[in-house]
Design an enzyme around this catalytic site. Structure first.
Site: not given
Ligand code: GLV
Ligand code: GLV
Length: 328
Positions: A236, A265, A283
């Site tokens: 993250r 984001e 992402h």
């Molecule tokens: C993606 O970032 C997830 O947490 O599945």
């Protein structure tokens, strides 16, 4: 029959699984719901199937009402969910671990390769039609063979990145709050975070975002890293202090970075956009056809189990809750 709110169109078999188990309330398209539509969608349902961008807090739980039994997040991460608020109301929370480990590890290792071998920079150079020729010193990166791969968080995803690193001849070290069950098999040495950062050639982050990991990698930690080292983040964005990372990359106190996630984001720090030594992708960790279908199906199984009052396959441990079967 229970009612499920599904906040974005799901791929694979998940829609038919949910439809067989209850009434499904979902938007027809895959667009992101705005807040008011999200709150209206969850009103009166038994289980909400949510995306990682849906903020699940007291406001949403109030909007859903007292009949809400569960929140099934279609993601391994659950930093979008106020776990304490769910625990207070006895709401079960589930996520989708495991099924996305390989896809996310592939993407992380893609970033390792792209950042250490300057693939983004090379691509831009050619597309911008800038002149270039092969040269002994032209656009050199760093070898992976013999280099140390430092994994922060040797869990499901981190261990698979480590396995890929082994295949490339890397030595594996890791940092984490506990000894990892994957360590022995990988021949991975556990170090404290500072020592890991000071000695690794590539650092890859695989910890969930929480109060404890917010800005885990800040200016001080970046300052410990070698000037030849690469940082990869597929966890993250807020695990890294993005402004401090811009400084480190600009001043070349680290060599390069590969980022799949960002602090705000979909905003990306403008400083990152100006730098050649960072690879930026939007992402995409779990973004394959197969993995997204598997995530949606696991989320559906979780939702159906919770609606039926059964133990879901992959519950999230809530603060103050007793360990569930899934933890053992
Ligand atoms: C993606 O970032 C997830 O947490 O599945
Ligand atoms: C590189 O292209 C080489 O042939 O060594």
């Amino acid at each position: 029959m229970p009612t499920f709110a599904v906040t974005a169109a799901l791929p694979g078999r998940a829609p038919e699984m949910l439809a067989a188990a209850g009434e499904v309330r979902a938007r027809a398209d895959a667009e992101r719901l705005d807040r008011a539509d999200l709150l209206a969608l969850v009103e009166g349902v038994e289980v909400a199937v949510t995306m990682l961008y849906d903020r699940v807090d007291d406001e949403l739980l109030d909007a859903a009402g007292p009949g809400l039994r569960g929140v099934s997040n279609v993601a391994v991460g659950f930093d979008n969910i106020d776990l304490a608020a769910c625990a207070r109301r006895g709401i079960v929370v589930t996520n989708t671990p495991g099924v996305l480990d390989d896809a996310t590890a592939d993407l992380a290792f893609g970033l390792v390769l792209a950042a250490t071998r300057r693939l983004g920079e090379g691509e831009r150079l050619i597309r911008e039609r800038r002149p270039w020729r092969w040269g002994m010193g032209f656009m050199l990166g760093h070898d992976l063979r013999g280099a140390r791969l430092g994994i922060v968080g040797l869990g499901g995803i981190g261990s698979r990145v480590a396995r890929r690193g082994r295949a490339f001849g890397m030595e594996i070290a890791y940092a984490g709050r506990h000894d990892s069950p994957y360590a022995a098999h990988l021949g991975a040495t556990r170090l404290d975070l500072d020592e890991l950062l000071a000695t690794a050639d590539v650092v890859s982050l695989h910890v969930p975002l929480s109060a404890a990991t917010h800005h885990l990698i800040d200016a001080h930690e970046l300052g410990l890293m070698k000037p030849t080292a690469t940082l990869v983040n597929t966890a993250r964005g807020a695990v890294v202090d993005e402004a401090a990372l811009v400084e480190a990359l600009r001043e070349r106190t680290i060599a390069a970075a590969g980022l799949d996630v960002f602090e705000n984001e979909p905003e990306v720090h403008p400083g990152l956009l100006e730098l050649e030594n960072v690879v930026l992708v939007p992402h995409l960790g779990s973004a394959t056809v197969e993995t997204r279908a598997a995530m949606a199906e696991l989320a559906a199984r979780n939702a159906i189990a919770v609606a039926a009052g059964e133990e879901p396959p992959t519950p999230v441990k809530l603060p103050g809750a007793q360990p569930t079967r899934g933890d053992r």
